[in-house]
Design a protein around this motif. Structure first.
Motif, short mmCIF file in Angstrom:
data_model
loop_
_atom_site.label_atom_id
_atom_site.label_comp_id
_atom_site.label_asym_id
_atom_site.label_seq_id
_atom_site.Cartn_x
_atom_site.Cartn_y
_atom_site.Cartn_z
N LEU A 1 0.82 -1.21 0.00
CA LEU A 1 0.00 0.00 0.00
C LEU A 1 0.85 1.26 0.00
CD1 LEU A 1 -2.58 -1.17 2.70
CD2 LEU A 1 -2.93 -1.11 0.22
N GLY A 2 2.17 1.09 -0.10
CA GLY A 2 3.07 2.23 -0.16
C GLY A 2 3.63 2.67 1.18
N PHE A 3 3.19 2.04 2.29
CA PHE A 3 3.66 2.41 3.62
C PHE A 3 4.89 1.61 4.02
CE2 PHE A 3 -0.82 3.60 3.80
CZ PHE A 3 -0.77 4.84 4.43
N VAL A 4 5.83 2.26 4.67
CA VAL A 4 7.00 1.58 5.21
C VAL A 4 6.87 1.58 6.73
CG1 VAL A 4 9.51 1.53 5.40
CG2 VAL A 4 8.43 2.31 3.27
N PHE A 5 6.52 0.43 7.29
CA PHE A 5 6.39 0.29 8.74
C PHE A 5 7.76 -0.09 9.33
CE2 PHE A 5 1.79 -1.27 7.96
CZ PHE A 5 1.36 0.03 7.83
N PRO A 6 8.02 0.29 10.58
CA PRO A 6 9.33 -0.02 11.19
C PRO A 6 9.47 -1.50 11.51
CG PRO A 6 7.89 1.05 12.78
CD PRO A 6 7.17 1.12 11.47
N LYS A 7 10.72 -1.93 11.60
CA LYS A 7 11.04 -3.31 11.97
C LYS A 7 10.53 -3.62 13.38
CE LYS A 7 15.22 -4.75 11.05
NZ LYS A 7 16.69 -4.99 11.16
N ASN A 8 9.98 -4.84 13.57
CA ASN A 8 9.43 -5.19 14.88
C ASN A 8 10.21 -6.29 15.59
OD1 ASN A 8 7.46 -4.53 16.81
ND2 ASN A 8 6.15 -6.26 16.22
N PHE A 9 11.02 -7.05 14.87
CA PHE A 9 11.85 -8.10 15.47
C PHE A 9 13.22 -8.09 14.80
CE2 PHE A 9 7.61 -9.50 16.52
CZ PHE A 9 7.74 -10.07 17.78
N ASP A 10 14.25 -8.38 15.59
CA ASP A 10 15.61 -8.39 15.06
C ASP A 10 16.42 -9.49 15.75
OD1 ASP A 10 17.91 -7.76 13.71
OD2 ASP A 10 18.37 -5.98 14.88
N ALA A 11 16.12 -10.74 15.40
CA ALA A 11 16.82 -11.90 15.97
C ALA A 11 16.91 -11.84 17.49
CB ALA A 11 18.21 -12.03 15.36
N PRO A 12 15.78 -11.77 18.20
CA PRO A 12 15.81 -11.58 19.66
C PRO A 12 16.47 -12.71 20.43
CG PRO A 12 13.60 -12.14 18.93
CD PRO A 12 14.39 -11.87 17.70
N TYR A 13 16.38 -13.95 19.94
CA TYR A 13 16.98 -15.07 20.67
C TYR A 13 18.49 -15.17 20.48
CZ TYR A 13 12.22 -16.69 21.59
OH TYR A 13 10.91 -16.78 22.02
N SER A 14 19.06 -14.23 19.74
CA SER A 14 20.52 -14.14 19.64
C SER A 14 21.07 -13.09 20.59
CB SER A 14 20.94 -13.80 18.20
OG SER A 14 20.60 -14.85 17.31
N SER A 15 20.22 -12.59 21.47
CA SER A 15 20.63 -11.56 22.42
C SER A 15 21.55 -12.14 23.48
CB SER A 15 19.40 -10.94 23.09
OG SER A 15 18.50 -10.43 22.13
N ARG A 16 22.46 -11.30 23.96
CA ARG A 16 23.42 -11.73 25.00
C ARG A 16 22.99 -11.26 26.38
NH1 ARG A 16 29.30 -10.08 22.90
NH2 ARG A 16 29.85 -11.22 24.81
N SER A 17 21.89 -10.56 26.49
CA SER A 17 21.38 -10.09 27.77
C SER A 17 19.90 -9.79 27.61
CB SER A 17 22.12 -8.84 28.24
OG SER A 17 21.85 -7.76 27.36
N ILE A 18 19.19 -9.65 28.72
CA ILE A 18 17.78 -9.29 28.67
C ILE A 18 17.63 -7.86 28.15
CG2 ILE A 18 15.67 -8.96 30.03
CD1 ILE A 18 16.43 -11.87 29.60
N THR A 19 18.59 -7.00 28.48
CA THR A 19 18.57 -5.63 27.96
C THR A 19 18.60 -5.64 26.44
OG1 THR A 19 19.73 -4.84 29.94
CG2 THR A 19 19.72 -3.40 28.01
N GLU A 20 19.50 -6.45 25.87
CA GLU A 20 19.59 -6.56 24.42
C GLU A 20 18.34 -7.23 23.85
OE1 GLU A 20 22.47 -8.46 20.94
OE2 GLU A 20 23.03 -8.67 23.05
N PHE A 21 17.80 -8.19 24.59
CA PHE A 21 16.58 -8.89 24.14
C PHE A 21 15.46 -7.89 23.88
CE2 PHE A 21 12.46 -10.81 25.27
CZ PHE A 21 12.42 -11.87 24.38
N TRP A 22 15.31 -6.91 24.79
CA TRP A 22 14.23 -5.94 24.64
C TRP A 22 14.54 -4.87 23.60
CZ3 TRP A 22 9.38 -6.45 25.45
CH2 TRP A 22 8.95 -7.41 26.36
N ARG A 23 15.75 -4.84 23.09
CA ARG A 23 16.03 -3.99 21.93
C ARG A 23 15.70 -4.73 20.63
NH1 ARG A 23 21.50 -3.06 24.30
NH2 ARG A 23 21.34 -1.29 25.74
N ARG A 24 15.49 -6.03 20.74
CA ARG A 24 15.26 -6.85 19.55
C ARG A 24 13.85 -7.46 19.49
NH1 ARG A 24 20.00 -9.63 17.33
NH2 ARG A 24 21.94 -8.69 18.02
#
Length: 467
Positions: free
Chosen positions: A257-280
């Motif tokens: 439809l022409g809209f660019v929505f932001p990314k919602n997931f970024d390999a969360p289970y490859s996080s090295r901490s819970i802090t990083e998990f919530w960034r992903r």
């Protein structure tokens, strides 16, 4: 219908289609959403002081960080309170009555317990569209975006069907310019198809079989040590592929439809901490809570103790946002506790000394344990399941029956494949940046197999529909 409509009517067409789509479950839900949309639209006009005024006049009263009038403060307050009240009533009324009656029974005065016969039905996607609609008035108030003149444009933003019932949460400032002008290209449309096909494959080919494994294990009266871990990890895979798959499909439809929505997931289970998990993980929610709750509470600006309190508040409310159950509160408390501990530990270089693989494994185990509270029907069930994961229960005849149901080649293959995709495959966002001929073949094959599987499956829940 969208593309054959005249350009100035496209938002109207999209809005009508979205209302029909949303009202398919219950037409009353549409009335509720329209009411919320009208309130926030009017509040936005008052905040921008555009009620009955000339729109060509520069908006000088909304300089970012500038002083706001009493009427502007009142308007944004009305917007926030109306949205949160709507969410609180429909999501937590039954929960509040149940806990009120339980408390009275506990102290022995159940005679004055509430006998309310109201059973409030949770409207689909209310957690998502109230946050989106509320971000409009807040963004205008802060000076992060300008108000929309056309009501249909705003209604289109709130009701847009690709992300309406399960996110991602699209903040107004992210799409305000796109609502005014955006491009429709073959490249966008092609990438949108790729996003949709890959999301569909995640959902149907990975989330559904992993969900079946999880359901058998969590719904069993008794589960042994091995099956308890098998079920818990399967649920971790299910909720990831279910939600990231839906997000991929929503992003794909948006691109069409022409809209660019932001990314919602970024390999969360490859996080090295819970802090990083919530960034992903569920990036649209975590950034929403950060920008509209954590930072207004003071963030990390008022000392360490206040920072830890703010983290706990945000995660407790984030857990409660997911559902009206103490299990969700506990899930939020677990994540909030580790966020605070990691912030403290980072100052002592604790996490930096761990090898990368060790950090990933430890973080994943913590996340899996927390998912038990997220998946279990109630607190006793969660504690019983955790007991099984620590070897506190012994295998029974029921567990032997479970083996027959979930340890066949199909489910074992799906489980292993899910793990490989989680940790070895590229993210959809990166994979679709350039669509080659070979990728096109793979994407189409996945879509065909997904449709064939969907036609034969009778198990097809979307987890985040209930949130």
């Amino acid at each position: 219908m969208y593309y054959i409509s005249p350009k100035k009517w496209r938002h109207f067409t999209l809005t009508v289609i979205s209302y029909i789509f949303y009202g398919w479950a219950n037409p009353a839900f549409v009335v509720l959403m329209i009411g919320s949309t009208i309130i926030d639209y009017i509040c936005g006009l008052f905040i921008a002081e555009r009620w009955g005024k000339n729109w060509s006049k520069p908006i000088e009263n909304l300089v970012k960080g500038g002083e706001r009038t009493r009427r502007q403060k009142l308007a944004v307050t009305i917007s926030v309170i109306s949205n949160l009240s709507l969410l609180a009533f429909f999501k937590y009324f039954n929960f509040a009555v149940e806990n009120y009656n339980s408390l009275l029974e506990f102290i022995g005065v159940e005679t004055i317990a509430s006998d309310s016969i109201i059973n409030v039905i949770l409207p689909l996607g209310i957690s998502f569209y109230t946050f989106q609609s509320m971000s409009y008035s807040i963004d205008i108030y802060r000076g992060d975006a300008k108000p929309i003149r056309n009501f249909i444009d705003f209604a289109c933003y709130v009701s847009m069907f690709p992300q309406l019932v399960a996110g991602p949460i699209i903040r107004f400032q992210d799409v305000s310019n796109q609502l005014k002008h955006r491009t429709h290209t073959l490249e966008k449309f092609s990438r949108g198809i790729a996003f949709f096909c890959l999301g569909m494959a995640k959902k149907v080919l990975l989330a559904n079989p992993c969900g079946k494994i999880a359901d058998v294990c969590f719904d069993s009266v008794d589960v042994g040590l091995l099956n308890s871990w098998y079920g818990a990890i399967s649920y971790a895979f299910q909720i990831y592929f279910d939600f990231s798959g839906y997000s991929d499909m929503a992003i794909g439809l948006g691109l069409m439809l022409g809209f660019v929505f932001p990314k919602n997931f970024d390999a969360p289970y490859s996080s090295r901490s819970i802090t990083e998990f919530w960034r992903r993980w569920h990036i649209s929610l975590s950034t929403w809570l950060r920008d509209y709750l954590y930072i207004p509470l003071g963030g990390n600006r008022n000392g360490n103790t206040r920072t830890y309190i703010n983290l706990m508040i945000v995660m407790l409310l984030g857990g409660l946002w997911h559902g009206s159950s103490w299990n969700f509160v506990i899930w939020g408390a677990i994540h909030g506790t580790f966020l605070a501990l990691e912030r403290l530990a980072n100052k002592k270089a604790f996490y930096q000394k761990l090898p990368k693989i060790a950090g990933i494994i430890i973080t994943f185990i913590i996340v899996v344990f927390a998912w038990v509270f997220f998946r279990a029907t109630d607190l006793p069930s969660a504690m019983h399941y955790l007991q099984a994961m620590f070897g506190g229960t012994s295998a029974t005849q029921i567990d032997v029956v479970n083996n027959v149901l979930i340890r066949n080649p199909y489910y074992i293959f799906s489980f292993i494949l899910a793990g490989i995709v989680v940790w070895k495959f590229p993210q959809t966002w990166d994979f679709t940046k350039k669509i080659t001929f070979a990728k096109t073949i793979w994407i189409m094959l996945l879509m065909i197999v997904s449709v064939m599987a969907l036609m034969t499956q009778d198990f097809n829940p979307f987890i985040y529909f209930i949130f």
